[in-house]
Design an enzyme around this catalytic site. Structure first.
Site, PDB file in Angstrom:
ATOM      1  N   GLU A   1       1.927  -4.757  14.027  1.00 27.79           N
ATOM      2  CA  GLU A   1       0.788  -4.624  14.958  1.00 27.79           C
ATOM      3  C   GLU A   1       0.089  -5.996  15.044  1.00 27.79           C
ATOM      4  OE1 GLU A   1      -2.064  -1.750  13.632  1.00 27.79           O
ATOM      5  OE2 GLU A   1      -3.288  -1.941  15.435  1.00 27.79           O
TER       6      GLU A   1
ATOM      7  N   ARG B   1       0.816  -1.223   0.000  1.00 26.90           N
ATOM      8  CA  ARG B   1       0.000   0.000   0.000  1.00 26.90           C
ATOM      9  C   ARG B   1       0.848   1.270   0.000  1.00 26.90           C
ATOM     10  NH1 ARG B   1      -2.901  -3.629   3.129  1.00 26.90           N
ATOM     11  NH2 ARG B   1      -1.955  -2.849   5.037  1.00 26.90           N
TER      12      ARG B   1
END
Ligand code: AMP
Length: 186
Positions: free
Chosen positions: A111, A74
């Site tokens: 994460e 991304r």
């Protein structure tokens, strides 16, 4: 605060709010408890893309950049646009075994999970002034891994920029002392 500074701050706040309206929150993706910040709704809007790109470029005023290094996948969208706007080379950072020539590798924590990233060894020359770009700064593990690879090749990091940063995860601390710019903060 003088009128000029006040106006600047107001414009920045308005831009941030407009940009936020293009981001879609997706609950429990890819894992329960994660609010995924989906930028595909931003990519669908040429107006939104222009506002986002202009915001990222405004954070680079008076900064010399030799190369843009962006993270799969991304980070590639705006990374490439930034490189084209700045008229400098684009350097992709990819998942393992995607790049065909000699690479440097770096493992890191996410994460959600852990991973390894790679970049071509000869993509950075000692002294190159580097802009690092990704879509989201969360815990900072990804961008930190990229910083380590760039620095291991002798690159100088001018700024790490992101479409958005998630302040509660304190990624900025992990990237210190490198300058950070984000078009949006949550
Ligand atoms: P981190 O290494 O924790 O800073 O995570 C940043 C990387 O994970 C970026 O490449 C993002 O694309 C992705 N990421 C992490 N958290 C999110 C999120 N909440 N929404 C979308 N992408 C995320």
């Amino acid at each position: 605060m003088d009128l000029g500074a006040k106006l600047k701050e107001r414009t920045k706040k308005m831009t941030t709010n407009i940009l936020k309206s293009y981001i879609t929150d997706v609950a429990d993706f890819p894992k329960k408890g994660i609010i995924f910040k989906d930028i595909t709704s931003l990519l669908e809007s040429p107006k939104g893309v222009k506002i986002c790109l202009d915001s990222l470029l405004s954070g680079l005023k008076n900064k010399q950049i030799d190369k843009v290094v962006a993270v799969e996948a991304r980070g590639f969208f705006f990374g490439m646009l930034l490189a084209q706007s700045l008229k400098v080379p684009f350097v992709p950072v990819r998942k393992p075994r995607k790049l065909p020539r000699k690479v440097v590798s770096q493992s890191f924590d996410l994460e959600y999970g852990s991973d390894v990233l790679e970049m071509h060894q000869n993509a950075i020359k000692p002294g190159d002034k580097i802009l690092i770009h990704d879509d989201v700064l969360a815990t900072g593990g990804t961008a930190e891994a990229v910083c380590k690879m760039v620095e291991s090749l002798g690159g100088q990091i001018v700024q790490c920029n992101f479409i958005m940063k998630l302040d509660f995860l304190e990624g900025v601390k992990k990237l210190a002392p490198h300058p950070i710019y984000a078009a949006i903060s949550y």
